[in-house]
Design an enzyme around this catalytic site. Structure first.
Site, PDB file in Angstrom:
ATOM      1  N   ARG A   1       0.874  -1.187   0.000  1.00 28.68           N
ATOM      2  CA  ARG A   1       0.000   0.000   0.000  1.00 28.68           C
ATOM      3  C   ARG A   1       0.898   1.219   0.000  1.00 28.68           C
ATOM      4  O   ARG A   1       1.768   1.345   0.859  1.00 28.68           O
ATOM      5  CB  ARG A   1      -0.896  -0.016   1.250  1.00 28.68           C
ATOM      6  CG  ARG A   1      -1.951   1.059   1.217  1.00 28.68           C
ATOM      7  CD  ARG A   1      -2.686   1.176   2.538  1.00 28.68           C
ATOM      8  NE  ARG A   1      -2.030   2.111   3.431  1.00 28.68           N
ATOM      9  CZ  ARG A   1      -2.589   2.608   4.533  1.00 28.68           C
ATOM     10  NH1 ARG A   1      -3.804   2.256   4.876  1.00 28.68           N
ATOM     11  NH2 ARG A   1      -1.923   3.452   5.300  1.00 28.68           N
TER      12      ARG A   1
ATOM     13  N   TYR B   1      -2.714  12.132   7.042  1.00 30.52           N
ATOM     14  CA  TYR B   1      -3.119  10.933   7.765  1.00 30.52           C
ATOM     15  C   TYR B   1      -2.574   9.695   7.051  1.00 30.52           C
ATOM     16  O   TYR B   1      -2.598   9.617   5.830  1.00 30.52           O
ATOM     17  CB  TYR B   1      -4.644  10.852   7.852  1.00 30.52           C
ATOM     18  CG  TYR B   1      -5.084   9.671   8.666  1.00 30.52           C
ATOM     19  CD1 TYR B   1      -4.916   9.664  10.042  1.00 30.52           C
ATOM     20  CD2 TYR B   1      -5.595   8.540   8.060  1.00 30.52           C
ATOM     21  CE1 TYR B   1      -5.268   8.567  10.797  1.00 30.52           C
ATOM     22  CE2 TYR B   1      -5.955   7.436   8.805  1.00 30.52           C
ATOM     23  CZ  TYR B   1      -5.783   7.463  10.172  1.00 30.52           C
ATOM     24  OH  TYR B   1      -6.122   6.368  10.920  1.00 30.52           O
TER      25      TYR B   1
ATOM     26  N   ASP C   1      -4.980   3.889  -0.152  1.00 33.61           N
ATOM     27  CA  ASP C   1      -6.106   4.156   0.745  1.00 33.61           C
ATOM     28  C   ASP C   1      -6.429   5.648   0.711  1.00 33.61           C
ATOM     29  O   ASP C   1      -5.575   6.475   1.049  1.00 33.61           O
ATOM     30  CB  ASP C   1      -5.697   3.725   2.174  1.00 33.61           C
ATOM     31  CG  ASP C   1      -6.865   3.689   3.136  1.00 33.61           C
ATOM     32  OD1 ASP C   1      -7.935   4.235   2.796  1.00 33.61           O
ATOM     33  OD2 ASP C   1      -6.700   3.121   4.228  1.00 33.61           O
TER      34      ASP C   1
ATOM     35  N   HIS D   1      -8.868   6.904   2.493  1.00 34.70           N
ATOM     36  CA  HIS D   1      -9.384   7.213   3.834  1.00 34.70           C
ATOM     37  C   HIS D   1     -10.687   7.997   3.822  1.00 34.70           C
ATOM     38  O   HIS D   1     -10.851   8.945   4.607  1.00 34.70           O
ATOM     39  CB  HIS D   1      -8.314   7.958   4.650  1.00 34.70           C
ATOM     40  CG  HIS D   1      -7.152   7.096   5.016  1.00 34.70           C
ATOM     41  ND1 HIS D   1      -5.859   7.325   4.586  1.00 34.70           N
ATOM     42  CD2 HIS D   1      -7.072   5.979   5.763  1.00 34.70           C
ATOM     43  CE1 HIS D   1      -5.045   6.399   5.054  1.00 34.70           C
ATOM     44  NE2 HIS D   1      -5.761   5.561   5.769  1.00 34.70           N
TER      45      HIS D   1
ATOM     46  N   GLU E   1      -8.785   1.942  -1.861  1.00 39.89           N
ATOM     47  CA  GLU E   1      -9.567   1.706  -0.645  1.00 39.89           C
ATOM     48  C   GLU E   1     -10.268   2.973  -0.163  1.00 39.89           C
ATOM     49  O   GLU E   1      -9.703   4.071  -0.243  1.00 39.89           O
ATOM     50  CB  GLU E   1      -8.593   1.209   0.435  1.00 39.89           C
ATOM     51  CG  GLU E   1      -9.239   1.020   1.785  1.00 39.89           C
ATOM     52  CD  GLU E   1      -8.226   0.639   2.860  1.00 39.89           C
ATOM     53  OE1 GLU E   1      -7.079   0.276   2.523  1.00 39.89           O
ATOM     54  OE2 GLU E   1      -8.579   0.740   4.041  1.00 39.89           O
TER      55      GLU E   1
ATOM     56  N   GLU F   1     -13.516  -1.198   6.512  1.00 41.04           N
ATOM     57  CA  GLU F   1     -12.824  -1.402   7.792  1.00 41.04           C
ATOM     58  C   GLU F   1     -13.609  -0.833   8.965  1.00 41.04           C
ATOM     59  O   GLU F   1     -13.375  -1.209  10.105  1.00 41.04           O
ATOM     60  CB  GLU F   1     -11.392  -0.856   7.752  1.00 41.04           C
ATOM     61  CG  GLU F   1     -11.321   0.650   7.636  1.00 41.04           C
ATOM     62  CD  GLU F   1      -9.891   1.185   7.575  1.00 41.04           C
ATOM     63  OE1 GLU F   1      -9.074   0.617   6.852  1.00 41.04           O
ATOM     64  OE2 GLU F   1      -9.616   2.175   8.258  1.00 41.04           O
TER      65      GLU F   1
ATOM     66  N   ARG G   1     -13.519  -5.077   3.494  1.00 44.90           N
ATOM     67  CA  ARG G   1     -12.492  -4.881   4.524  1.00 44.90           C
ATOM     68  C   ARG G   1     -13.025  -5.097   5.942  1.00 44.90           C
ATOM     69  O   ARG G   1     -12.292  -4.949   6.911  1.00 44.90           O
ATOM     70  CB  ARG G   1     -11.955  -3.447   4.414  1.00 44.90           C
ATOM     71  CG  ARG G   1     -11.421  -3.091   3.052  1.00 44.90           C
ATOM     72  CD  ARG G   1      -9.929  -3.193   2.972  1.00 44.90           C
ATOM     73  NE  ARG G   1      -9.262  -2.312   3.876  1.00 44.90           N
ATOM     74  CZ  ARG G   1      -8.259  -2.688   4.679  1.00 44.90           C
ATOM     75  NH1 ARG G   1      -7.838  -3.927   4.671  1.00 44.90           N
ATOM     76  NH2 ARG G   1      -7.674  -1.806   5.468  1.00 44.90           N
TER      77      ARG G   1
ATOM     78  N   GLU H   1      -4.296  -7.399   5.090  1.00 41.98           N
ATOM     79  CA  GLU H   1      -3.410  -6.291   5.476  1.00 41.98           C
ATOM     80  C   GLU H   1      -2.513  -6.739   6.633  1.00 41.98           C
ATOM     81  O   GLU H   1      -2.982  -7.396   7.562  1.00 41.98           O
ATOM     82  CB  GLU H   1      -4.255  -5.087   5.920  1.00 41.98           C
ATOM     83  CG  GLU H   1      -3.424  -3.867   6.302  1.00 41.98           C
ATOM     84  CD  GLU H   1      -4.297  -2.682   6.732  1.00 41.98           C
ATOM     85  OE1 GLU H   1      -5.470  -2.886   7.098  1.00 41.98           O
ATOM     86  OE2 GLU H   1      -3.776  -1.554   6.707  1.00 41.98           O
TER      87      GLU H   1
ATOM     88  N   TRP I   1     -12.187  11.596   8.004  1.00 42.29           N
ATOM     89  CA  TRP I   1     -10.767  11.268   8.154  1.00 42.29           C
ATOM     90  C   TRP I   1     -10.388  10.096   7.279  1.00 42.29           C
ATOM     91  O   TRP I   1     -11.145   9.360   6.782  1.00 42.29           O
ATOM     92  CB  TRP I   1     -10.407  11.006   9.604  1.00 42.29           C
ATOM     93  CG  TRP I   1     -11.091   9.836  10.183  1.00 42.29           C
ATOM     94  CD1 TRP I   1     -12.311   9.805  10.806  1.00 42.29           C
ATOM     95  CD2 TRP I   1     -10.627   8.498  10.186  1.00 42.29           C
ATOM     96  NE1 TRP I   1     -12.613   8.570  11.193  1.00 42.29           N
ATOM     97  CE2 TRP I   1     -11.604   7.712  10.844  1.00 42.29           C
ATOM     98  CE3 TRP I   1      -9.450   7.876   9.732  1.00 42.29           C
ATOM     99  CZ2 TRP I   1     -11.460   6.361  11.032  1.00 42.29           C
ATOM    100  CZ3 TRP I   1      -9.323   6.522   9.913  1.00 42.29           C
ATOM    101  CH2 TRP I   1     -10.324   5.777  10.563  1.00 42.29           C
TER     102      TRP I   1
HETATM  103  O1  KDG Z   1      -8.070   2.855  13.636  1.00 42.04           O
HETATM  104  C1  KDG Z   1      -7.877   3.360  12.374  1.00 42.04           C
HETATM  105  C2  KDG Z   1      -6.804   2.650  11.602  1.00 42.04           C
HETATM  106  O2  KDG Z   1      -6.884   1.277  11.749  1.00 42.04           O
HETATM  107  C3  KDG Z   1      -6.946   2.972  10.145  1.00 42.04           C
HETATM  108  O3  KDG Z   1      -6.787   4.329   9.925  1.00 42.04           O
HETATM  109  C4  KDG Z   1      -5.921   2.277   9.325  1.00 42.04           C
HETATM  110  O4  KDG Z   1      -6.990   2.979   7.287  1.00 42.04           O
HETATM  111  C5  KDG Z   1      -6.336   2.151   7.894  1.00 42.04           C
HETATM  112  C6  KDG Z   1      -5.899   0.949   7.205  1.00 42.04           C
HETATM  113  O5  KDG Z   1      -6.338   0.741   6.081  1.00 42.04           O
HETATM  114  O6  KDG Z   1      -5.159   0.168   7.806  1.00 42.04           O
HETATM  115 MG    MG Z   2      -7.919   1.971   5.545  1.00 43.80          MG
END
Ligand code: KDG
Ligand code: MG
Length: 402
Positions: A147, A159, A210, A212, A236, A262, A283, A339, A402
């Site tokens: 990634r 981030y 990612d 986010h 992602e 996730e 995820r 992951e 975020w």
């Molecule tokens: O708790 C949040 C994290 O696990 C996250 O920000 C990590 O986006 C993430 C990832 O894909 O591992």
């Molecule tokens: Mg993620």
């Protein structure tokens, strides 16, 4: 075999973890992860006040009935706190069952569908050039899938990216830090980053990214389309997952594969995405998605609709979840990728485990149950420390996902 006693252990060996230990009348116990990053103590209270008193005396082998009792019996269904608490109980009971039968957990989940589990790691740099160095380091460590995230020049802190030389960790001690966000700067850098990566490392490496949850549907469609020449394994969390119809728009515009989930806590967060085939990888984890009992149902639904799994595996999930994920990965036929963000050595000392990494692949090991222990004495030396995920503000000061 009956549940006799249950303990909740909160510790912070470099970061916070909540672990449930379920004891049985046959002298063996099972472990469940109950960690909800940044909201740890809410799950502790939910378990101690509302769950533990209701499960004492129940049969360890009745995982389906215990799950339905905790989910349907509470009246208040779903949500991350509830589903994490249920997952912790469920994981611990499956661990106990497999230990009682003296088999690794994957044998109770359908046995092996593969001999090893493909994993992806993170390469994060403060700028694209530093990111390329990080990609190279990970290739040397044997990873086949990476990634790739980069700091955005002109933005203070991004981030998912640590300061140069530091290790990336999603939560930070104290109150939430604030990062700034600028979509235009981000959208202009990411396709150039992937062009550089492909040029330097060729076509064979599996590449992931990612976003986010930070883009609007049409911005996400633009990014996904501009990334098409670099053939990503997945993009992602391109858009906020709350408005699932967004994925229809995205799908109409691009062939870049999409991963999401996730932060999902049940099949009801993704049944539309699965049945309309709006995503390629799911995820949702065993931890935040209600445990082994519920993730099995969700993954089996996904299999029917050609959606593969790609379980979350960041460091805020304890080695107990990592082990549970690997047992599922080995057995689920529609497994895609796992992951893997390695824990600090101290975390591995607190949670000794049977799983291993070699040449870009992992294996859960053949110890009975999940194959994870907890070193209580060491855990006791690292008490809970409040820590939060950062918040993001656009450059006009308003809050952003975020
Ligand atoms: O708790 C949040 C994290 O696990 C996250 O920000 C990590 O986006 C993430 C990832 O894909 O591992
Ligand atoms: Mg993620």
């Amino acid at each position: 075999m009956k549940i006799t006693r249950t303990e909740v252990i909160v510790c912070s060996p470099t970061r916070n973890f909540v672990t449930l230990v379920v004891h049985s009348d046959q002298g063996i116990y099972g472990l469940g992860d109950a960690t909800l990053n940044g909201r740890e103590m809410a799950v502790v209270s939910y378990l101690e006040e509302h769950v533990i008193p209701c499960i004492t005396g129940r049969n360890v082998f009745d995982t389906e009935d215990v799950w339905q009792y905790l989910y349907k019996g509470a009246y208040w269904k779903r949500g991350p706190v509830t589903m994490t608490a249920i997952a912790a109980v469920d994981m611990a009971l499956w661990d106990l069952k497999a230990k009682a039968l003296n088999v690794p957990l994957y044998q109770l989940l359908g046995g092996k569908s593969r001999e090893r589990v493909l994993v992806y790691c993170h390469a994060n740099g403060i700028d694209p050039h530093h990111t390329l160095e990080e990609v190279e380091k990970h290739i040397e460590q044997g990873y086949k899938a990476i990634r790739v995230q980069s700091g955005i020049p002109g933005m203070s802190g991004t981030y998912g990216v640590a300061k140069k030389g530091e290790k990336y960790e999603p939560a930070a001690p104290g109150l939430p830090h604030e990062y700034e966000w600028n979509t235009e700067k981000y959208l202009s850098i990411v396709p150039r980053l992937f062009e550089m990566v492909r040029k330097k490392f060729g076509e064979e490496l599996l590449l992931l990214h990612d976003a986010h949850h930070r883009l609007s549907p049409i911005e996400a469609a633009r990014l996904a389309r501009e990334l098409e020449p670099y053939h990503l394994f997945w993009l992602e969390d391109p858009v906020s997952e709350e408005l699932q119809e967004s994925f229809r728009l995205l799908r109409r515009h691009t062939t870049t594969p999409i991963a999401v989930g996730e932060i999902f806590s049940s099949v009801y967060d993704c049944h539309l995405l699965i049945t309309e085939q709006l995503i390629d990888y799911l995820r949702m984890t065993v931890l935040h998605g209600g445990g082994i009992t519920h993730i099995l149902k969700t993954a089996h639904l996904a299999e029917i609709f050609n959606v593969r799994t790609g379980f979350h595996g960041a460091t805020d999930l304890s080695p107990v979840t990592m082990a549970a994920s690997l047992h599922l990965d080995l057995s689920l036929h529609n497994f895609g990728i796992q992951e893997y963000m390695p824990h600090e050595p101290l975390v591995n000392e607190v949670f000794p485990h049977a799983y291993t990494f070699k040449d870009g692949y992992m294996h859960p090991g053949d110890a009975s149950g999940l194959g994870v222990e907890i070193n209580r004495e060491l855990a006791g030396k690292y008490p809970y420390k409040p820590a939060y995920l950062p918040v993001n503000r656009r450059d006009d000061g308003t809050m952003w996902n975020w």
